[in-house]
Write a protein that holds these residues in place. Structure first.
Motif, PDB file in Angstrom:
ATOM      1  N   ARG A  96     -66.431 -60.701 -32.216  1.00  0.00           N
ATOM      2  CA  ARG A  96     -65.880 -59.825 -33.254  1.00  0.00           C
ATOM      3  C   ARG A  96     -66.916 -58.881 -33.839  1.00  0.00           C
ATOM      4  NH1 ARG A  96     -60.277 -60.421 -33.106  1.00  0.00           N
ATOM      5  NH2 ARG A  96     -59.770 -62.616 -32.857  1.00  0.00           N
ATOM      6  N   ARG A  97     -68.206 -59.031 -33.433  1.00  0.00           N
ATOM      7  CA  ARG A  97     -69.298 -58.219 -33.947  1.00  0.00           C
ATOM      8  C   ARG A  97     -69.484 -58.431 -35.452  1.00  0.00           C
ATOM      9  NH1 ARG A  97     -70.753 -53.997 -30.289  1.00  0.00           N
ATOM     10  NH2 ARG A  97     -69.426 -54.046 -28.453  1.00  0.00           N
ATOM     11  N   ILE A  98     -69.362 -59.676 -35.887  1.00  0.00           N
ATOM     12  CA  ILE A  98     -69.560 -59.980 -37.295  1.00  0.00           C
ATOM     13  C   ILE A  98     -71.053 -59.987 -37.603  1.00  0.00           C
ATOM     14  CG2 ILE A  98     -69.302 -61.773 -39.051  1.00  0.00           C
ATOM     15  CD1 ILE A  98     -66.712 -62.536 -37.813  1.00  0.00           C
ATOM     16  N   GLY A  99     -71.410 -59.534 -38.771  1.00  0.00           N
ATOM     17  CA  GLY A  99     -72.810 -59.459 -39.172  1.00  0.00           C
ATOM     18  C   GLY A  99     -73.045 -58.115 -39.790  1.00  0.00           C
ATOM     19  N   GLU A 100     -73.832 -57.279 -39.133  1.00  0.00           N
ATOM     20  CA  GLU A 100     -74.078 -55.936 -39.642  1.00  0.00           C
ATOM     21  C   GLU A 100     -72.808 -55.092 -39.561  1.00  0.00           C
ATOM     22  OE1 GLU A 100     -77.332 -54.289 -37.572  1.00  0.00           O
ATOM     23  OE2 GLU A 100     -78.802 -55.702 -38.368  1.00  0.00           O
ATOM     24  N   GLU A 101     -71.959 -55.379 -38.554  1.00  0.00           N
ATOM     25  CA  GLU A 101     -70.723 -54.628 -38.387  1.00  0.00           C
ATOM     26  C   GLU A 101     -69.530 -55.543 -38.646  1.00  0.00           C
ATOM     27  OE1 GLU A 101     -70.679 -52.884 -34.552  1.00  0.00           O
ATOM     28  OE2 GLU A 101     -72.708 -52.099 -34.709  1.00  0.00           O
ATOM     29  N   VAL A 102     -69.665 -56.384 -39.661  1.00  0.00           N
ATOM     30  CA  VAL A 102     -68.667 -57.403 -39.911  1.00  0.00           C
ATOM     31  C   VAL A 102     -67.299 -56.807 -40.222  1.00  0.00           C
ATOM     32  CG1 VAL A 102     -69.090 -57.573 -42.388  1.00  0.00           C
ATOM     33  CG2 VAL A 102     -68.260 -59.561 -41.151  1.00  0.00           C
ATOM     34  N   VAL A 103     -66.254 -57.464 -39.693  1.00  0.00           N
ATOM     35  CA  VAL A 103     -64.881 -57.063 -39.958  1.00  0.00           C
ATOM     36  C   VAL A 103     -64.356 -57.939 -41.078  1.00  0.00           C
ATOM     37  CG1 VAL A 103     -62.569 -56.825 -38.994  1.00  0.00           C
ATOM     38  CG2 VAL A 103     -64.580 -56.375 -37.562  1.00  0.00           C
ATOM     39  N   GLY A 104     -63.970 -57.329 -42.200  1.00  0.00           N
ATOM     40  CA  GLY A 104     -63.610 -58.073 -43.389  1.00  0.00           C
ATOM     41  C   GLY A 104     -62.552 -59.127 -43.177  1.00  0.00           C
ATOM     42  N   GLN A 105     -61.429 -58.759 -42.544  1.00  0.00           N
ATOM     43  CA  GLN A 105     -60.317 -59.678 -42.386  1.00  0.00           C
ATOM     44  C   GLN A 105     -60.705 -60.887 -41.544  1.00  0.00           C
ATOM     45  OE1 GLN A 105     -57.241 -59.449 -43.923  1.00  0.00           O
ATOM     46  NE2 GLN A 105     -57.138 -61.542 -43.160  1.00  0.00           N
ATOM     47  N   VAL A 106     -61.519 -60.667 -40.500  1.00  0.00           N
ATOM     48  CA  VAL A 106     -61.964 -61.774 -39.650  1.00  0.00           C
ATOM     49  C   VAL A 106     -62.829 -62.741 -40.444  1.00  0.00           C
ATOM     50  CG1 VAL A 106     -63.272 -62.377 -37.591  1.00  0.00           C
ATOM     51  CG2 VAL A 106     -61.865 -60.320 -37.594  1.00  0.00           C
ATOM     52  N   ALA A 107     -63.727 -62.192 -41.247  1.00  0.00           N
ATOM     53  CA  ALA A 107     -64.606 -63.035 -42.060  1.00  0.00           C
ATOM     54  C   ALA A 107     -63.804 -63.845 -43.070  1.00  0.00           C
ATOM     55  CB  ALA A 107     -65.634 -62.166 -42.778  1.00  0.00           C
ATOM     56  N   VAL A 108     -62.831 -63.210 -43.709  1.00  0.00           N
ATOM     57  CA  VAL A 108     -61.991 -63.909 -44.689  1.00  0.00           C
ATOM     58  C   VAL A 108     -61.249 -65.058 -44.028  1.00  0.00           C
ATOM     59  CG1 VAL A 108     -59.949 -63.676 -46.160  1.00  0.00           C
ATOM     60  CG2 VAL A 108     -61.740 -61.930 -46.227  1.00  0.00           C
ATOM     61  N   ASP A 109     -60.687 -64.810 -42.854  1.00  0.00           N
ATOM     62  CA  ASP A 109     -59.940 -65.858 -42.139  1.00  0.00           C
ATOM     63  C   ASP A 109     -60.856 -67.016 -41.764  1.00  0.00           C
ATOM     64  OD1 ASP A 109     -57.690 -64.304 -42.349  1.00  0.00           O
ATOM     65  OD2 ASP A 109     -57.818 -63.480 -40.316  1.00  0.00           O
ATOM     66  N   LEU A 110     -62.072 -66.689 -41.310  1.00  0.00           N
ATOM     67  CA  LEU A 110     -63.010 -67.743 -40.914  1.00  0.00           C
ATOM     68  C   LEU A 110     -63.422 -68.588 -42.115  1.00  0.00           C
ATOM     69  CD1 LEU A 110     -64.852 -69.060 -38.814  1.00  0.00           C
ATOM     70  CD2 LEU A 110     -66.567 -67.323 -39.335  1.00  0.00           C
ATOM     71  N   ALA A 125     -73.685 -67.463 -46.215  1.00  0.00           N
ATOM     72  CA  ALA A 125     -75.105 -67.393 -45.857  1.00  0.00           C
ATOM     73  C   ALA A 125     -75.276 -67.325 -44.346  1.00  0.00           C
ATOM     74  CB  ALA A 125     -75.846 -68.600 -46.432  1.00  0.00           C
ATOM     75  N   HIS A 126     -74.484 -68.127 -43.607  1.00  0.00           N
ATOM     76  CA  HIS A 126     -74.544 -68.106 -42.146  1.00  0.00           C
ATOM     77  C   HIS A 126     -74.077 -66.757 -41.593  1.00  0.00           C
ATOM     78  CE1 HIS A 126     -75.841 -72.140 -41.507  1.00  0.00           C
ATOM     79  NE2 HIS A 126     -74.792 -72.695 -42.105  1.00  0.00           N
ATOM     80  N   LEU A 127     -73.104 -66.162 -42.242  1.00  0.00           N
ATOM     81  CA  LEU A 127     -72.580 -64.866 -41.793  1.00  0.00           C
ATOM     82  C   LEU A 127     -73.476 -63.709 -42.192  1.00  0.00           C
ATOM     83  CD1 LEU A 127     -68.752 -65.220 -42.581  1.00  0.00           C
ATOM     84  CD2 LEU A 127     -69.797 -65.044 -40.327  1.00  0.00           C
ATOM     85  N   GLY A 128     -74.351 -63.946 -43.148  1.00  0.00           N
ATOM     86  CA  GLY A 128     -75.183 -62.865 -43.647  1.00  0.00           C
ATOM     87  C   GLY A 128     -74.407 -61.915 -44.525  1.00  0.00           C
ATOM     88  N   VAL A 129     -73.404 -62.474 -45.229  1.00  0.00           N
ATOM     89  CA  VAL A 129     -72.525 -61.667 -46.083  1.00  0.00           C
ATOM     90  C   VAL A 129     -72.630 -62.173 -47.518  1.00  0.00           C
ATOM     91  CG1 VAL A 129     -70.128 -61.048 -46.565  1.00  0.00           C
ATOM     92  CG2 VAL A 129     -70.935 -61.182 -44.206  1.00  0.00           C
ATOM     93  N   PRO A 130     -72.872 -61.306 -48.504  1.00  0.00           N
ATOM     94  CA  PRO A 130     -72.898 -61.737 -49.905  1.00  0.00           C
ATOM     95  C   PRO A 130     -71.555 -62.324 -50.317  1.00  0.00           C
ATOM     96  CG  PRO A 130     -73.840 -59.537 -49.677  1.00  0.00           C
ATOM     97  CD  PRO A 130     -73.204 -59.869 -48.358  1.00  0.00           C
ATOM     98  N   ARG A 131     -71.592 -63.298 -51.199  1.00  0.00           N
ATOM     99  CA  ARG A 131     -70.362 -63.935 -51.642  1.00  0.00           C
ATOM    100  C   ARG A 131     -69.451 -62.938 -52.360  1.00  0.00           C
ATOM    101  NH1 ARG A 131     -70.685 -69.312 -55.262  1.00  0.00           N
ATOM    102  NH2 ARG A 131     -71.648 -67.791 -56.660  1.00  0.00           N
ATOM    103  N   SER A 132     -70.059 -62.007 -53.103  1.00  0.00           N
ATOM    104  CA  SER A 132     -69.253 -60.997 -53.803  1.00  0.00           C
ATOM    105  C   SER A 132     -68.482 -60.119 -52.818  1.00  0.00           C
ATOM    106  CB  SER A 132     -70.156 -60.118 -54.683  1.00  0.00           C
ATOM    107  OG  SER A 132     -71.130 -59.444 -53.898  1.00  0.00           O
ATOM    108  N   THR A 133     -69.107 -59.880 -51.648  1.00  0.00           N
ATOM    109  CA  THR A 133     -68.429 -59.088 -50.613  1.00  0.00           C
ATOM    110  C   THR A 133     -67.213 -59.834 -50.079  1.00  0.00           C
ATOM    111  OG1 THR A 133     -70.527 -58.069 -49.977  1.00  0.00           O
ATOM    112  CG2 THR A 133     -68.727 -57.941 -48.389  1.00  0.00           C
TER     113      THR A 133
END
Length: 383
Positions: A96-110, A125-133
Motif C-alpha cells: 500500500r506504500r504506507i509510510g512517507e506516502e501513507v494512505v489515510g484510509q488504509v492506516a485507519v483500517d489497520l 509508532a511502527h507506521l511512522g505516523v503521528p497519533r494526531s494524524t
C-alpha cells in the motif's frame, strides 16, 4: 498418501504480499513453487483473521481453538506479538506504500483492526505516523462514510420515485430525517445523472439568425391589389408513409395560393423552391413569415431582396400574426384528411390530395369575404 510440504515463513509472507498486490494465485504458485492453491487461500484467511502466528507452526501442529502457541513467559509472548505486528505492517508498507506516502484510509483500517490488542500509540509508532494524524484521518474517514451514505440515500430516493423528482423534491424528502442543503443534493444528482427525466430541459439554439425583420404586416390582412401582401409558412403532413411538409405562399388580396411545394425536408432549399414560383411582383411587395430559421437565413434573405420583396416577420410565439396562412393550412387538413378519415395512407395519396385540394381551393371553393366567389374568379372580376 502424498508427502506434506512445509513452506518457510518467508515464502508465506511473500505469497501474502503478492496477493495483496493483486497478483493472481496461479502466478504466485509458479513464482514461489507452491503446489496447491488452497494453501495460498488458507494463508490469506489466516492473515485476514490476524492469525499470523500460525505461519510458524510445524506441519500438522494444531492449537486449541481461539488460542495461539504457548509461550515460556508473558514477556516472550509480547515480544513475539510485537514482531508479528511489525511484519504485518511491513507487508502493508510494501503493497500500500504506507509510510512517507501513507494512505489515510488504509492506516485507519489497520489501526482499528488492532484496537484492544495493541495501543494506538504503538501501532502509529511502527507506521511512522503521528497519533494526531491518525485521529485526523479517522475524522475524515467518518465524514467520507457519511457522504457515501447520503449519496446512497439520494440514489435510492431517485430510483424508488422512477426519476420523476428533481433535486428540490428529493431534498424535501431527505429533510424529513436529516438537515441537508439542496445544493449538495443537486451536485450528487448531477454527478450520477439522477436528474428528473420527465421533462427534458429545452435549450436555446446556439446559432443566431442572419436577419429578423420587423412586423410590417401588423395583422393588417387587407390589400388593394394582387401580390401586394403575401404570407408564407410551412405545415406538417403526417398522414403518409413518411413525414411530408407543405410550404405555401398566400396572396392576402384574394386568399389565393400563388405558390406551394411539397417535400420531405423543411430546409432552406425547400422554401426557396416555393419562392421561385412567384414573379412579376409589384413594387413594395411585402412577404410575411414567422421567425423560422429557413426564413431568417442568409440564402433566403438574399433571394427575397433579389426579387425586390420587403420582408416582414411575426413576433415569436404569436401565430395570430400570420393568421391567413395558418387558417388555410388548418382548412386544408380539416376538409380533406380529417373529413375523409385519412389519418394513415400512402405518401403518393397525400401529395395527390394536397395538389387536388389547392386546385379546388383556388378555382372552385367560394368564400363569403370574396362575395361568394373563388379566389381566382374574384381576382378576374376585380381585374
Amino acid at each position: 498418501m502424498g508427502t506434506r510440504v512445509s513452506y518457510p515463513y518467508e515464502v508465506k509472507m511473500k505469497a501474502i504480499e503478492m496477493r495483496l498486490a493483486g497478483v493472481p494465485v496461479r502466478k504466485v504458485m509458479e513464482t514461489l513453487n507452491i503446489r496447491n492453491k488452497t494453501q495460498v487461500e488458507t494463508w490469506m484467511r489466516w492473515y485476514r483473521n490476524g492469525e499470523i502466528h500460525r505461519f510458524e507452526q510445524p506441519v500438522g501442529k494444531q492449537y486449541t481453538f481461539g488460542k495461539g502457541p504457548e509461550y515460556e513467559s508473558e514477556q516472550s509472548r509480547l515480544e513475539k506479538e510485537n514482531r508479528y505486528l511489525k511484519q504485518q505492517i511491513e507487508v502493508f508498507k510494501k503493497v500500500r506504500r504506507i509510510g512517507e506516502e501513507v494512505v489515510g484510509q488504509v492506516a485507519v483500517d489497520l489501526i482499528d483492526s488492532y484496537k484492544g490488542k495493541v495501543t494506538i500509540q504503538t501501532i502509529c509508532a511502527h507506521l511512522g505516523v503521528p497519533r494526531s494524524t491518525y485521529y485526523r484521518w479517522k475524522k475524515l474517514s467518518t465524514d467520507e462514510k457519511s457522504k457515501t451514505a447520503l449519496e446512497q440515500k439520494i440514489g435510492d430516493l431517485c430510483k424508488s420515485n422512477k426519476f420523476r423528482y428533481g433535486y428540490r423534491k428529493i431534498t424535501a424528502l431527505l429533510r424529513k430525517d436529516r438537515l441537508v442543503n439542496h445544493k449538495v443534493v443537486q451536485r450528487v444528482m448531477q454527478k450520477y445523472n439522477w436528474q428528473c427525466r420527465v421533462k427534458v430541459k429545452k435549450r436555446k439554439a446556439t446559432g443566431q439568425p442572419y436577419h429578423v425583420a420587423e412586423n410590417l404586416m401588423n395583422r393588417e390582412f387587407t390589400a388593394t391589389q394582387p401580390l401586394q401582401k403575401l404570407v408564407t409558412d410551412i405545415t406538417y403532413l403526417p398522414f403518409g408513409g413518411k413525414q411530408l411538409y407543405l410550404s405555401s405562399i398566400l396572396d392576402v388580396f384574394n386568399s389565393e395560393i400563388v405558390a406551394y411545394s411539397i417535400g420531405d425536408c423543411q430546409d432552406t432549399t425547400f422554401v426557396l423552391d416555393t419562392l421561385s414560383q412567384i414573379d412579376n411582383l409589384p413594387e413594395g411587395c411585402i412577404l410575411h413569415s414567422d421567425q423560422g430559421s429557413v426564413y431568417t437565413s442568409y440564402t433566403y434573405q438574399r433571394a427575397v431582396k433579389a426579387k425586390g420583396i420587403t420582408m416582414s416577420m411575426s413576433r415569436k410565439g404569436t401565430p395570430a400574426d400570420n393568421a391567413p396562412i395558418e387558417s388555410f393550412h388548418a382548412t386544408l387538413k380539416s376538409e380533406t384528411f380529417y373529413l375523409d378519415g385519412l389519418t394513415r395512407t400512402t405518401t403518393a395519396i397525400v401529395e395527390q390530395t394536397v395538389r387536388e385540394y389547392i386546385t379546388y381551393y383556388n378555382n372552385t371553393r367560394i368564400q363569403i369575404k370574396l362575395n361568394n366567389q373563388s379566389p381566382i374568379h374574384y381576382r378576374q372580376l376585380v381585374g
